[in-house]
Scaffold this motif. Sequence first.
Motif, short mmCIF file in Angstrom:
data_model
loop_
_atom_site.label_atom_id
_atom_site.label_comp_id
_atom_site.label_asym_id
_atom_site.label_seq_id
_atom_site.Cartn_x
_atom_site.Cartn_y
_atom_site.Cartn_z
N LEU A 196 0.83 -1.19 -0.30
CA LEU A 196 0.29 0.08 0.11
C LEU A 196 0.95 1.62 0.33
N PRO A 197 0.08 2.07 -0.56
CA PRO A 197 0.98 3.54 -0.43
C PRO A 197 1.08 3.78 0.77
N GLY A 198 2.40 4.69 1.93
CA GLY A 198 2.75 4.64 2.68
C GLY A 198 2.97 3.68 3.83
N THR A 199 3.61 3.28 3.39
CA THR A 199 5.26 1.51 2.80
C THR A 199 5.66 1.60 2.09
N VAL A 200 7.14 0.78 2.97
CA VAL A 200 8.65 0.79 1.90
C VAL A 200 7.97 0.57 0.57
N TYR A 201 7.21 -0.35 0.37
CA TYR A 201 6.52 -1.13 -0.98
C TYR A 201 6.82 0.26 -2.24
N TYR A 202 6.24 1.50 -2.18
CA TYR A 202 6.71 2.14 -2.68
C TYR A 202 7.89 3.13 -2.33
N ASP A 203 8.05 3.13 -1.65
CA ASP A 203 10.30 3.69 -1.89
C ASP A 203 10.75 4.46 -2.89
N GLU A 204 11.06 5.15 -3.12
CA GLU A 204 11.89 6.06 -4.11
C GLU A 204 12.93 5.11 -4.09
N ASN A 205 13.48 5.05 -2.89
CA ASN A 205 14.89 5.02 -3.31
C ASN A 205 15.42 2.54 -3.37
N LEU A 206 14.16 2.19 -2.63
CA LEU A 206 14.02 0.75 -2.71
C LEU A 206 14.53 0.01 -3.30
N GLU A 207 14.64 0.09 -4.96
CA GLU A 207 14.97 -0.31 -5.16
C GLU A 207 16.59 -0.12 -5.81
N LYS A 208 17.43 1.14 -5.19
CA LYS A 208 18.88 0.87 -5.09
C LYS A 208 19.34 0.98 -3.93
N ILE A 209 19.36 0.03 -2.70
CA ILE A 209 19.03 0.03 -1.50
C ILE A 209 20.26 0.18 -1.15
N SER A 210 21.47 -0.61 -1.92
CA SER A 210 22.99 -0.53 -1.52
C SER A 210 23.29 0.63 -1.36
N THR A 211 23.00 1.38 -2.41
CA THR A 211 23.39 2.31 -2.65
C THR A 211 23.05 3.90 -1.64
N SER A 212 21.59 3.30 -0.80
CA SER A 212 20.94 4.43 -0.08
C SER A 212 21.20 4.17 0.87
#
Length: 156
Positions: free
Chosen positions: A29-45
């Motif tokens: 759902l919106p408001g969870t990490v599911y939609y975090d903009e940096n999720l797909e680059k965890i290592s660099t974030s």
Amino acid sequence: MEIRKITRKEDLAMVQLIRASLEAYGLALPGTVYYDENLEKISTSYDHEGCAYYVLVEENQVLGGAGYDRFDGFEHCCEIQKLYLSKDIRGHGYGKQLLVYVMEQAQRAGYERCYIETHDHLQEALGLYQKLGFTDIEKPEGVVHSTMNRFLIKEW
């Protein structure tokens, strides 16, 4: 099982694991990490001072992960973030092992307490946090994941 810092080549596996976990618990759902903009680059974030992200790996397969980063809501506090495990290894003590390891690393980094946010749907996680000495608190200001409804803290 090995716990080590995440690398870029493991970002996709961790993203898939996180999203599958949230879907399984009805929290894609919106408001969870599911939609975090940096999720797909965890290592660099998590590639700056005062934070780190670790993966739980067996035979080059990512089975879980968790990290910490500074949390401004409390003095000398970090937030435990993105603690997720593959459904295949839940309930076997790996979550506890990973969380304890991440908290030890955060303590070595100079933090005096850690904060975590979660949801009532994640009863196994809540039980683990409470067993490890986390206590419920009111929702702090500045919470980014607005869908989360449980907030806990632990001091060491």
